[in-house]
Design a protein around this motif. Structure first.
Motif, short mmCIF file in Angstrom:
data_model
loop_
_atom_site.label_atom_id
_atom_site.label_comp_id
_atom_site.label_asym_id
_atom_site.label_seq_id
_atom_site.Cartn_x
_atom_site.Cartn_y
_atom_site.Cartn_z
N TYR A 1 -4.67 5.45 -4.50
CA TYR A 1 -4.27 4.28 -3.60
C TYR A 1 -4.46 4.58 -2.60
N ILE B 1 -0.32 -0.98 -11.07
CA ILE B 1 -0.47 0.95 -10.27
C ILE B 1 0.90 1.57 -10.23
N GLN B 2 1.80 0.52 -9.54
CA GLN B 2 2.82 0.17 -9.48
C GLN B 2 3.97 0.79 -10.67
N GLU C 1 -5.65 0.99 -0.76
CA GLU C 1 -5.95 0.79 0.87
C GLU C 1 -6.54 -0.07 1.71
N SER D 1 0.59 -1.01 -0.29
CA SER D 1 -0.39 0.04 -0.17
C SER D 1 0.95 1.24 -0.16
N ALA D 2 0.13 1.98 -0.65
CA ALA D 2 1.72 3.78 -0.98
C ALA D 2 1.29 4.55 0.38
N THR D 3 0.49 3.96 1.50
CA THR D 3 -0.40 4.72 2.48
C THR D 3 -0.04 4.01 3.87
N GLN E 1 2.97 9.33 -8.40
CA GLN E 1 1.96 10.33 -7.75
C GLN E 1 2.26 11.87 -8.25
N GLY F 1 -2.18 -3.98 -7.40
CA GLY F 1 -1.24 -3.18 -7.18
C GLY F 1 0.04 -3.11 -7.86
#
Length: 226
Positions: A99, A28-29, A103, A10-12, A34, A25
């Motif tokens: 993101y 997105i990665q 999450e 998770s990015a957070t 961002q 994921g």
């Protein structure tokens, strides 16, 4: 498309994603950052691939979201250019950062949050609009910054003008000294030329006198012999 060997997290929170979310994921990665926006073709490809990946976990999501089902293939994506972020739009109208969606979806599949909490966290985000006061404050700060910059430029201009005048005066003084030296050199050259001519004249007179003296001595000698 970028590739990465880092664990899909998770990015957070940095928590590892469940196996069912790892493909999404990874997508997105490898395709989204961002600090930048996707092109139109990249966004279309991202949306199409997302529907396939999230559609594959529809059954598991249905077991978690019973009261308010979520059609995973109906999710759309768009850019918020004010935030420079990729946003997720649910069929019901909720919108949030991609993101954050990953999450909370990961927490839902892990059983860490309930359906109620899932939607509680996914309420539409209301971004604060700039009030006239905020705009006035920003304008005031901008004007102050411009005034300060203008003052700095004015001071720099005065300093440069002063330096230019000082250099101009110094250059004029050097030119005057050079002219005086040139005049002095010309005067000395003329004097030297006069001295050379005078010396040549004296040398000629001395030589002439020596010749006349020689003639006189010769006559005196001859008179003595007689």
């Amino acid at each position: 498309m970028r590739t990465s060997k880092r664990p899909i997290k998770s990015a957070t929170t940095g928590k590892k994603l469940v196996d069912d979310l790892k493909p999404f994921g990874k997508l997105i990665q490898t395709t989204y950052r961002q600090d930048s926006l996707l092109s139109k073709s990249q966004l279309a490809k991202f949306s199409q691939t997302s529907r396939v990946m999230l559609g594959a976990i529809q059954n598991k999501v249905d077991t978690k979201l019973v009261q308010r089902p979520l059609d995973m293939t109906a999710i759309t994506y768009h850019h918020d250019r004010r935030l420079m972020q990729l946003m997720v739009m649910l069929p019901s109208g909720e919108r949030y950062r991609v993101y954050e969606f990953v999450e909370k979806l990961n927490q839902l599949l892990l059983g860490e949050i309930t359906e109620e909490i899932f939607y509680q966290y996914q309420q539409p985000k209301i971004f604060e609009k700039s009030s006239p006061k905020n705009i006035g404050d920003k304008t005031k700060r901008a004007n102050q910054t411009l005034k300060q910059r203008l003052r700095q430029l004015t001071e720099s201009k005065l300093q440069l003008t002063q330096q230019y005048q000082q250099l101009k005066v110094a250059l004029a003084q050097k030119e005057m000294v050079l002219r005086e030296q040139m005049l002095l050199n010309q005067e000395l050259t003329q004097k030297l030329q006069i001295l050379c001519e005078t010396n040549a004249t004296y040398q000629f007179k001395i030589k002439k006198q020596q010749q006349e003296m020689g003639v006189i001595r010769e006559q005196v000698r001859k008179n003595r012999q007689k």
